[in-house]
Design a protein around this motif. Structure first.
Motif, PDB file in Angstrom:
ATOM      1  N   PRO A 140      37.124  43.860  31.807  1.00  8.98           N
ATOM      2  CA  PRO A 140      38.211  44.128  32.764  1.00  8.98           C
ATOM      3  C   PRO A 140      38.811  45.505  32.515  1.00  8.98           C
ATOM      4  O   PRO A 140      38.492  46.180  31.528  1.00  8.98           O
ATOM      5  CB  PRO A 140      39.223  43.029  32.452  1.00  8.98           C
ATOM      6  N   ASP A 141      39.679  45.919  33.406  1.00  8.39           N
ATOM      7  CA  ASP A 141      40.374  47.189  33.233  1.00  8.39           C
ATOM      8  C   ASP A 141      41.318  47.103  32.043  1.00  8.39           C
ATOM      9  O   ASP A 141      41.841  46.031  31.713  1.00  8.39           O
ATOM     10  CB  ASP A 141      41.173  47.543  34.491  1.00  8.39           C
ATOM     11  N   HIS A 142      41.549  48.234  31.416  1.00  6.34           N
ATOM     12  CA  HIS A 142      42.516  48.309  30.330  1.00  6.34           C
ATOM     13  C   HIS A 142      43.900  47.949  30.866  1.00  6.34           C
ATOM     14  O   HIS A 142      44.334  48.464  31.901  1.00  6.34           O
ATOM     15  CB  HIS A 142      42.533  49.731  29.773  1.00  6.34           C
ATOM     16  N   GLY A 143      44.582  47.035  30.189  1.00 10.32           N
ATOM     17  CA  GLY A 143      45.926  46.674  30.614  1.00 10.32           C
ATOM     18  C   GLY A 143      46.104  45.178  30.747  1.00 10.32           C
ATOM     19  O   GLY A 143      45.331  44.387  30.193  1.00 10.32           O
ATOM     20  N   PRO A 144      47.131  44.752  31.501  1.00  7.85           N
ATOM     21  CA  PRO A 144      47.445  43.327  31.609  1.00  7.85           C
ATOM     22  C   PRO A 144      46.335  42.528  32.290  1.00  7.85           C
ATOM     23  O   PRO A 144      45.631  43.024  33.171  1.00  7.85           O
ATOM     24  CB  PRO A 144      48.717  43.302  32.464  1.00  7.85           C
ATOM     25  N   ILE A 145      46.203  41.281  31.857  1.00 10.47           N
ATOM     26  CA  ILE A 145      45.297  40.312  32.484  1.00 10.47           C
ATOM     27  C   ILE A 145      46.174  39.218  33.078  1.00 10.47           C
ATOM     28  O   ILE A 145      46.907  38.535  32.364  1.00 10.47           O
ATOM     29  CB  ILE A 145      44.325  39.713  31.461  1.00 10.47           C
ATOM     30  N   GLU A 146      46.105  39.065  34.380  1.00  5.55           N
ATOM     31  CA  GLU A 146      46.990  38.114  35.044  1.00  5.55           C
ATOM     32  C   GLU A 146      46.489  36.680  34.870  1.00  5.55           C
ATOM     33  O   GLU A 146      45.317  36.430  34.609  1.00  5.55           O
ATOM     34  CB  GLU A 146      47.121  38.455  36.534  1.00  5.55           C
ATOM     35  N   ARG A 147      47.402  35.757  35.014  1.00  9.74           N
ATOM     36  CA  ARG A 147      47.079  34.339  34.862  1.00  9.74           C
ATOM     37  C   ARG A 147      45.958  33.925  35.816  1.00  9.74           C
ATOM     38  O   ARG A 147      45.941  34.302  36.980  1.00  9.74           O
ATOM     39  CB  ARG A 147      48.311  33.487  35.133  1.00  9.74           C
ATOM     40  N   GLY A 148      45.030  33.158  35.293  1.00  7.35           N
ATOM     41  CA  GLY A 148      43.960  32.594  36.109  1.00  7.35           C
ATOM     42  C   GLY A 148      42.746  33.479  36.295  1.00  7.35           C
ATOM     43  O   GLY A 148      41.692  32.988  36.725  1.00  7.35           O
ATOM     44  N   THR A 149      42.840  34.764  35.963  1.00  2.00           N
ATOM     45  CA  THR A 149      41.719  35.666  36.251  1.00  2.00           C
ATOM     46  C   THR A 149      40.531  35.432  35.320  1.00  2.00           C
ATOM     47  O   THR A 149      39.377  35.580  35.738  1.00  2.00           O
ATOM     48  CB  THR A 149      42.160  37.136  36.163  1.00  2.00           C
TER      49      THR A 149
END
Length: 261
Positions: A140-149
């Protein structure tokens, strides 16, 4: 005089006799970590069994705790090790893997900066027997990972996680609230990761944080790990748990500036 330690990262390692000789490399990678002033680490090594084959490989270091217990698999060993997790954060380090320089500090900085993040992961490289390394596609992209992804990606990509569960860094209270690792013969770490992603935002670091050793004796390389009937059962219960948690509509840190439930 050294800086007094006020914060602690607990590094949890499950080990069995065949992998014990790798502890030396794991320890070297841990000793090389640099943490901010006031922070230190405590390494809890839990043998999955009660043999005499692991203790000779345990480092003589006051920051290391070694315990043994009846065999139940890596998930059981890690979960029972939480009895000695005396810090706000828990970092996973499998006995045959190595942290890269700065890995602990990067994970810690991400979660200390945003109290709504419950966990962090990072890029991992396979460490092959010839000494070479290989990356994974689909980071994934660097940074936050949102719920459910993470669950969505796992479901759409033949049940392969978007981020590597062996790189997990997690708030201890959230880890304990979810019951630790799943009671499965394998995929217990993926099951925990998907459960975390169901109730909390996470973080992904694009910098390599782990060298994931590939060798003949590792548990994920055994034929039993790919048994179709068992794999289907693991997938079923992992997904059911993640979706059940999501359906509760509870989110870690929601509405609290300190990030606590």
């Amino acid at each position: 005089m050294g800086t007094a330690v006020s914060g602690r990262v607990v590094v949890v390692t499950a080990v069995h006799a065949p992998s014990a000789h790798f502890l030396r490399d794991a320890y070297a990678s841990l000793r090389a970590q640099e943490l901010p002033d006031g922070w230190g680490w405590h390494w809890v090594i839990q043998e999955d069994g009660t043999t005499g084959d692991v203790v000779p490989h345990v480092p003589d270091d006051a920051r290391v705790t070694f315990r043994q217990g009846r065999p139940g698999g890596p998930g059981v060993a890690r979960t029972i090790a939480l009895a000695h997790a005396d810090g706000d954060y828990v970092k996973i380090l499998d006995a045959d893997d190595r942290l890269t320089p700065g890995a602990l500090a990067r994970d810690l900085a991400a979660l200390e900066a945003d109290r709504t993040l419950g966990w962090a992961t990072s890029r991992a490289l396979d460490h092959l027997p010839d000494g070479s390394t290989a990356g994974f596609p689909g980071d994934p992209d660097h940074g936050p990972i949102e719920r459910g992804t993470v669950l969505d990606f796992w479901k759409a990509n033949d049940f392969r996680s978007q981020v590597h569960p062996a790189t997990l860094f997690v708030r201890r209270d959230l880890l304990v609230a979810l019951g630790g690792w799943m009671a499965l013969p394998a995929s217990e770490d993926t099951g925990l990761l998907l459960a975390l992603n169901s109730v909390s935002r996470g973080w992904f670091s694009e910098e390599v944080g782990l060298l994931y050793r590939k060798w003949d004796g590792q548990m994920t390389g055994q034929a039993s790990h790919t048994d179709p009937a068992e794999r289907e059962a693991r997938i079923t219960v992992v997904e059911a748990r993640a979706r059940a948690l999501a359906s509760l509509r509870w989110e870690y840190g929601r509405g609290r500036s300190d990030g606590r439930p």
